[in-house]
Design a protein around this motif. Sequence first.
Motif, PDB file in Angstrom:
ATOM      1  N   GLY A  40       0.810  -1.132  -0.023  1.00 32.25           N
ATOM      2  CA  GLY A  40       0.028   0.091  -0.032  1.00 32.25           C
ATOM      3  C   GLY A  40       0.808   1.260   0.250  1.00 32.25           C
ATOM      4  N   ASP A  41       0.558   2.369  -0.723  1.00 30.39           N
ATOM      5  CA  ASP A  41       1.304   3.560  -0.621  1.00 30.39           C
ATOM      6  C   ASP A  41       1.338   4.271   0.709  1.00 30.39           C
ATOM      7  OD1 ASP A  41       1.047   3.145  -3.397  1.00 30.39           O
ATOM      8  OD2 ASP A  41      -0.168   4.859  -3.892  1.00 30.39           O
ATOM      9  N   ASP A  42       0.587   3.915   1.655  1.00 31.51           N
ATOM     10  CA  ASP A  42       0.522   4.207   3.103  1.00 31.51           C
ATOM     11  C   ASP A  42       1.704   3.784   3.676  1.00 31.51           C
ATOM     12  OD1 ASP A  42      -0.745   1.556   2.788  1.00 31.51           O
ATOM     13  OD2 ASP A  42      -0.914   1.751   5.152  1.00 31.51           O
ATOM     14  N   ARG A  43       2.515   2.613   3.254  1.00 32.57           N
ATOM     15  CA  ARG A  43       3.738   1.824   3.945  1.00 32.57           C
ATOM     16  C   ARG A  43       4.771   2.520   3.205  1.00 32.57           C
ATOM     17  NH1 ARG A  43       2.826   1.025   8.066  1.00 32.57           N
ATOM     18  NH2 ARG A  43       1.170   2.405   7.764  1.00 32.57           N
ATOM     19  N   TYR A  44       4.686   3.166   2.114  1.00 35.85           N
ATOM     20  CA  TYR A  44       5.799   3.957   1.404  1.00 35.85           C
ATOM     21  C   TYR A  44       6.025   4.945   2.104  1.00 35.85           C
ATOM     22  CZ  TYR A  44       6.334   0.504  -2.530  1.00 35.85           C
ATOM     23  OH  TYR A  44       6.205  -0.403  -3.377  1.00 35.85           O
ATOM     24  N   LEU A  45       4.674   5.785   2.249  1.00 38.64           N
ATOM     25  CA  LEU A  45       4.872   7.110   3.133  1.00 38.64           C
ATOM     26  C   LEU A  45       5.440   6.598   4.577  1.00 38.64           C
ATOM     27  CD1 LEU A  45       4.468  10.139   3.420  1.00 38.64           C
ATOM     28  CD2 LEU A  45       2.294   9.656   4.111  1.00 38.64           C
ATOM     29  N   ARG A  51      12.795   6.535   7.893  1.00 40.72           N
ATOM     30  CA  ARG A  51      14.082   7.088   7.313  1.00 40.72           C
ATOM     31  C   ARG A  51      14.451   8.221   7.604  1.00 40.72           C
ATOM     32  NH1 ARG A  51      15.544   2.314   8.675  1.00 40.72           N
ATOM     33  NH2 ARG A  51      13.721   1.012   8.118  1.00 40.72           N
ATOM     34  N   ILE A  52      13.525   9.271   7.403  1.00 42.38           N
ATOM     35  CA  ILE A  52      13.606  10.729   7.505  1.00 42.38           C
ATOM     36  C   ILE A  52      13.859  10.877   9.076  1.00 42.38           C
ATOM     37  CG2 ILE A  52      12.493  13.070   7.494  1.00 42.38           C
ATOM     38  CD1 ILE A  52      11.116  12.109   4.858  1.00 42.38           C
ATOM     39  N   PHE A  53      13.254  10.439   9.913  1.00 42.19           N
ATOM     40  CA  PHE A  53      13.301  10.834  11.280  1.00 42.19           C
ATOM     41  C   PHE A  53      14.526   9.947  11.769  1.00 42.19           C
ATOM     42  CE2 PHE A  53       9.146  12.473  11.246  1.00 42.19           C
ATOM     43  CZ  PHE A  53       9.242  13.382  12.291  1.00 42.19           C
ATOM     44  N   GLN A  54      15.091   8.922  11.330  1.00 41.21           N
ATOM     45  CA  GLN A  54      16.192   8.202  11.703  1.00 41.21           C
ATOM     46  C   GLN A  54      17.579   8.877  11.334  1.00 41.21           C
ATOM     47  OE1 GLN A  54      15.635   4.000  10.388  1.00 41.21           O
ATOM     48  NE2 GLN A  54      15.070   3.438  12.335  1.00 41.21           N
ATOM     49  N   LEU A  84      -3.296  17.515   5.859  1.00 37.37           N
ATOM     50  CA  LEU A  84      -2.988  18.256   7.046  1.00 37.37           C
ATOM     51  C   LEU A  84      -2.687  19.776   6.943  1.00 37.37           C
ATOM     52  CD1 LEU A  84       0.027  15.831   8.138  1.00 37.37           C
ATOM     53  CD2 LEU A  84      -2.150  15.798   9.130  1.00 37.37           C
ATOM     54  N   SER A  85      -3.344  20.469   7.758  1.00 38.13           N
ATOM     55  CA  SER A  85      -3.381  21.907   7.749  1.00 38.13           C
ATOM     56  C   SER A  85      -1.924  22.334   8.697  1.00 38.13           C
ATOM     57  CB  SER A  85      -4.602  22.349   8.526  1.00 38.13           C
ATOM     58  OG  SER A  85      -4.512  22.031   9.906  1.00 38.13           O
ATOM     59  N   ASP A  86      -1.678  23.644   8.503  1.00 36.27           N
ATOM     60  CA  ASP A  86      -0.605  24.184   9.168  1.00 36.27           C
ATOM     61  C   ASP A  86      -0.796  23.981  10.777  1.00 36.27           C
ATOM     62  OD1 ASP A  86       0.899  24.804   7.075  1.00 36.27           O
ATOM     63  OD2 ASP A  86       0.216  26.828   6.943  1.00 36.27           O
ATOM     64  N   GLU A  87      -2.029  24.070  11.086  1.00 33.14           N
ATOM     65  CA  GLU A  87      -2.410  23.998  12.568  1.00 33.14           C
ATOM     66  C   GLU A  87      -2.402  22.215  13.030  1.00 33.14           C
ATOM     67  OE1 GLU A  87      -4.184  25.471  10.135  1.00 33.14           O
ATOM     68  OE2 GLU A  87      -3.971  27.565  11.049  1.00 33.14           O
ATOM     69  N   LYS A 104      10.830  17.933   9.988  1.00 31.77           N
ATOM     70  CA  LYS A 104      10.557  16.517   9.757  1.00 31.77           C
ATOM     71  C   LYS A 104       8.996  16.095   9.561  1.00 31.77           C
ATOM     72  CE  LYS A 104      15.192  14.698  10.765  1.00 31.77           C
ATOM     73  NZ  LYS A 104      15.971  13.763  11.556  1.00 31.77           N
ATOM     74  N   ILE A 105       8.422  16.820  10.655  1.00 29.06           N
ATOM     75  CA  ILE A 105       6.928  16.591  10.744  1.00 29.06           C
ATOM     76  C   ILE A 105       6.448  17.133   9.207  1.00 29.06           C
ATOM     77  CG2 ILE A 105       5.087  17.283  11.893  1.00 29.06           C
ATOM     78  CD1 ILE A 105       6.533  17.112  14.341  1.00 29.06           C
ATOM     79  N   ALA A 106       6.746  18.347   8.937  1.00 32.02           N
ATOM     80  CA  ALA A 106       6.404  18.838   7.810  1.00 32.02           C
ATOM     81  C   ALA A 106       6.325  18.134   6.432  1.00 32.02           C
ATOM     82  CB  ALA A 106       6.974  20.287   7.605  1.00 32.02           C
ATOM     83  N   ALA A 107       7.596  17.487   6.589  1.00 31.77           N
ATOM     84  CA  ALA A 107       7.975  16.521   5.433  1.00 31.77           C
ATOM     85  C   ALA A 107       7.108  15.508   5.101  1.00 31.77           C
ATOM     86  CB  ALA A 107       9.294  15.886   5.676  1.00 31.77           C
ATOM     87  N   VAL A 108       6.262  15.215   6.131  1.00 31.28           N
ATOM     88  CA  VAL A 108       5.244  13.895   5.866  1.00 31.28           C
ATOM     89  C   VAL A 108       4.240  14.577   4.791  1.00 31.28           C
ATOM     90  CG1 VAL A 108       3.279  12.615   7.024  1.00 31.28           C
ATOM     91  CG2 VAL A 108       5.528  13.018   8.302  1.00 31.28           C
ATOM     92  N   ARG A 109       3.601  15.593   5.067  1.00 31.49           N
ATOM     93  CA  ARG A 109       2.741  16.229   4.240  1.00 31.49           C
ATOM     94  C   ARG A 109       3.069  16.429   2.878  1.00 31.49           C
ATOM     95  NH1 ARG A 109       0.193  22.118   5.599  1.00 31.49           N
ATOM     96  NH2 ARG A 109       2.404  22.687   5.340  1.00 31.49           N
ATOM     97  N   HIS A 110       4.482  16.808   2.525  1.00 33.95           N
ATOM     98  CA  HIS A 110       5.198  16.955   1.473  1.00 33.95           C
ATOM     99  C   HIS A 110       5.320  15.964   0.611  1.00 33.95           C
ATOM    100  CE1 HIS A 110       7.950  19.310  -1.426  1.00 33.95           C
ATOM    101  NE2 HIS A 110       8.194  17.988  -1.713  1.00 33.95           N
ATOM    102  N   ASN A 111       5.581  14.801   1.320  1.00 36.27           N
ATOM    103  CA  ASN A 111       5.698  13.527   0.788  1.00 36.27           C
ATOM    104  C   ASN A 111       4.423  12.728   0.325  1.00 36.27           C
ATOM    105  OD1 ASN A 111       8.772  13.566   0.628  1.00 36.27           O
ATOM    106  ND2 ASN A 111       8.965  13.017   2.570  1.00 36.27           N
ATOM    107  N   ALA A 112       3.655  13.030   1.326  1.00 39.51           N
ATOM    108  CA  ALA A 112       2.117  12.522   0.996  1.00 39.51           C
ATOM    109  C   ALA A 112       1.695  13.174  -0.410  1.00 39.51           C
ATOM    110  CB  ALA A 112       1.171  12.809   2.034  1.00 39.51           C
ATOM    111  N   ILE A 113       1.847  14.367  -0.486  1.00 41.53           N
ATOM    112  CA  ILE A 113       1.439  15.195  -1.893  1.00 41.53           C
ATOM    113  C   ILE A 113       2.321  14.367  -3.051  1.00 41.53           C
ATOM    114  CG2 ILE A 113       1.525  17.016  -3.275  1.00 41.53           C
ATOM    115  CD1 ILE A 113       0.913  18.522  -0.400  1.00 41.53           C
TER     116      ILE A 113
END
Length: 229
Positions: A40-45, A51-54, A84-87, A104-113
């Motif tokens: 699933g694409d969720d597993r790729y995210l 890996r980003i957090f590590q 995800l919103s900025d809030e 790194k948290i913000a990268a989750v939204r970017h990479n989901a897009i």
Amino acid sequence: MASFKQIYARAAKRKGDEAALEKLIAGSKPKSKAALRKIGDDRYLSEMTKRIFQAGFVWRVVEAKWPDFEEAFRHFDVGRMTMLSDENLDELGRDTRIIRHAAKIAAVRHNAIFLSDLAKEHGSAAKFFADWPSEDIVSLWAVLKKRGARLGGYTGPYFLRFMGKDSFLLSPDVTAALIRAKVVDKNPTGKADLAKVQAAFNKWQEETGRSLTQLSRILANSIDAPREG
């Protein structure tokens, strides 16, 4: 350029004999294209995020907290993470269940897009990664760096390796082995040197019939005190 037979012989000698080396690398088998497509694409995210957090952090700490990451990021549902919103990001930045690193948290939204865009372009992000030719893995690294967030350096290659995509790593040991084999004369960071490295791996793969993953590990084990490959 050294033949892979020479590299293999050095690695086998270091590990004791060929049987010991083969036992060491036996588990280094990449997933098939069919298997990668089924993920699933969720597993790729999720794997990208891990890996980003590590990166630059203690891996075992991230691993221990990963169930909490899964919960905090709603199991990395790609559609939800693109929204995800900025809030929401600010709230996650205060969430004690995870490592509170804003970028790194913000990268989750970017990479989901990014993954969502790949799905629109190719049917699924999983299909994109599965179908990318391993004989040009360095170009896939470039895509991850350009279109993803915080997926340059070692992070993108580690993501691919842990997902099971057939690939090599340019760890210090592999790089040292490549220099000794006269594939390159320094750490390969530019396009020209990366092309030389890819060409060498392609040649060795044709010569041996082995996966890039196993070739990479053999190279690493041909160097004294190997760490990873």
